[in-house]
Design an enzyme around this catalytic site. Structure first.
Site, short mmCIF file in Angstrom:
data_model
loop_
_atom_site.label_atom_id
_atom_site.label_comp_id
_atom_site.label_asym_id
_atom_site.label_seq_id
_atom_site.Cartn_x
_atom_site.Cartn_y
_atom_site.Cartn_z
N PHE A 1 4.29 -0.50 -22.55
CA PHE A 1 4.99 0.26 -22.89
C PHE A 1 4.25 1.54 -22.28
CE2 PHE A 1 7.66 0.31 -26.66
CZ PHE A 1 7.79 -0.64 -27.03
N TYR B 1 16.03 2.22 -12.77
CA TYR B 1 14.76 1.44 -13.14
C TYR B 1 14.16 0.66 -14.51
CZ TYR B 1 9.87 0.63 -14.69
OH TYR B 1 8.29 0.14 -14.89
N ALA C 1 3.93 -5.99 -8.44
CA ALA C 1 4.64 -4.72 -7.60
C ALA C 1 6.29 -4.36 -8.34
CB ALA C 1 4.55 -5.05 -6.49
N ASP D 1 4.68 -6.53 2.48
CA ASP D 1 6.23 -5.64 1.73
C ASP D 1 6.70 -7.11 0.70
OD1 ASP D 1 7.57 -3.70 1.39
OD2 ASP D 1 8.88 -4.83 0.88
N GLY E 1 17.38 11.26 -19.79
CA GLY E 1 16.57 10.02 -19.90
C GLY E 1 15.54 9.90 -20.86
N LEU F 1 0.72 -1.39 -0.07
CA LEU F 1 0.34 0.04 0.07
C LEU F 1 0.92 1.01 0.39
CD1 LEU F 1 -2.88 -1.02 2.12
CD2 LEU F 1 -2.82 -0.82 0.04
#
Ligand code: UDP
Length: 360
Positions: free
Chosen positions: A199, A171, A104, A81, A314, A63
């Site tokens: 995408f 990422y 997640a 988690d 980026g 959450l």
């Protein structure tokens, strides 16, 4: 609803290549399923589609980004988690999922540049923990939310799945490393895996009752619609000197409803014995920032002031998929992903719920 799943027990035809027939009915995978990140934007949409199709599904979410109210009341939510292996074991012991859909993750390119270690810990370490728990619990199939950011700067467009994966942001790097964790599990203990490289996920639940609610918001479409709602004065267009038809960045926007449909198809194939799938999920048609703003003006009837601003670090000029592989493998045909439909659905959500889920 374009891609509503068929009732349980339907058996979609496969194509001669062994994939699902293009544009055929959406298959209904077998449960029970565990959906991590199932309270988030894309994950919760998949959960609602699965729940409506009658598939037993439970959600694991910490959450941090997700919203409890994005989930149907009947769907069990386990707050936990990925960095807590004991909690993962406990949840898997309770849910006993046959398959996992793993949404997640931390997913902001900009934040990942500022906090690369955190991104590695959660996106790679967290996936490793989940896969280890999955091994102990006898999970057989695993569908992973990957991203076109794993490709880095495209050598040419459109981008196909065999394009070299050379991410340029932490990422993208963490998502690529997580794909590697899954390939290891596939080789070592036979986990069947699908890496679905999104995408630009966009749109909202066609009912208008659910949609995107990120805090802070950084994505173009919700920001443009916040201008239409009067919550922001103008939209800044990052870069008007890119090598594209109007100088602004071109992206391939895909509706969450179509993304959910692709997940059901991928999972159905894995459950039928396919070992590994890697597919890009986009429409194959790009839209520039300027085109998004112009279409949003038509959809909302608002002037939406827009201003050119410096390029965002980026940002590749263009990211558009070559959709042939997803079509051939998954039989996937995006049905709700025209820019007008995406903006129309997103506008229904944002205009009826200007404060989103209102959970802060
Ligand atoms: N963008 C923009 N202004 C904004 C936010 C985004 O011009 O306020 C541009 C961004 O540079 C990119 C496109 O819109 O070219 C889509 O950005 P978003 O953050 O929605 O998704 P991304 O492509 O970064 O995953």
């Amino acid at each position: 609803m374009g891609s509503a799943p068929q009732p349980s027990g339907s058996s979609p035809e496969t194509s001669p290549s062994g994939g699902l027939q293009t544009g055929g009915p959406t298959p209904v995978p077998a449960g029970p399923l565990l959906v991590t990140g199932g309270a988030g934007f894309v994950g919760s949409h998949a959960v609602r589609v699965l729940h409506r199709a009658g598939v037993p599904v439970a959600v694991l979410d910490n959450l941090s980004e997700g919203h409890r109210h994005a989930l149907p009341r009947e769907v069990p939510l386990f707050v936990g988690d990925l960095l807590d292996p004991e909690r993962l074991d406990e949840v898997l012991e309770t849910v006993r999922p046959r398959s996992i859909l793993h949404f997640a993750a931390l997913c902001y390119v900009g934040d990942s540049v500022k906090e690369p270690e955190r991104y590695h810990r959660v996106n790679v370490g967290g996936t490793r923990n989940l896969v280890e728990a999955a091994r102990k619990a006898g999970v057989q199939e695993f569908v992973f939310s990957s991203t076109c950011a794993t490709y880095g700067v495209p050598e040419a467009l459109p981008l196909a799945e065999d394009h070299p994966q050379r991410p340029i942001s932490p990422y993208g790097e963490t998502k690529l490393l997580a794909e590697g964790v899954l390939h290891e599990a596939a080789a070592e203990w036979g986990l069947r895996i699908a890496c679905l490289r999104y995408f630009n996920a966009a749109g909202a639940d066609p009912s208008g009752a659910h949609g995107e609610d990120h805090r802070p918001e950084t994505h173009l479409i919700p920001l443009v619609l916040q201008v239409a709602l009067g919550q922001r004065e103008r939209i800044l267009m990052f870069g008007d000197d890119h090598p594209t038809r109007d100088g602004t960045c071109e992206r391939d926007y895909v509706h969450v409803e179509d993304l959910a449909d692709a997940h059901l198809r991928a999972l159905h194939l894995l459950q039928g014995g396919v070992g590994r799938i890697a597919c890009n999920l986009g429409t194959g048609t790009g839209h520039t920032v300027r085109e998004v703003v112009e279409t949003a003006r038509l959809v909302t009837g608002h002037a939406i002031p827009a201003e050119a601003a410096p390029r965002r670090e980026g940002d590749p000029a263009g990211l558009v998929t070559d959709g042939r592989h997803a079509r051939a493998t998954l039989g996937w045909e995006p049905r709700r992903s025209s820019l007008e439909q995406i903006l129309g659905d997103a506008w229904a959500w944002h205009s009826s719920r200007p404060d989103g889920y209102g959970e802060g």
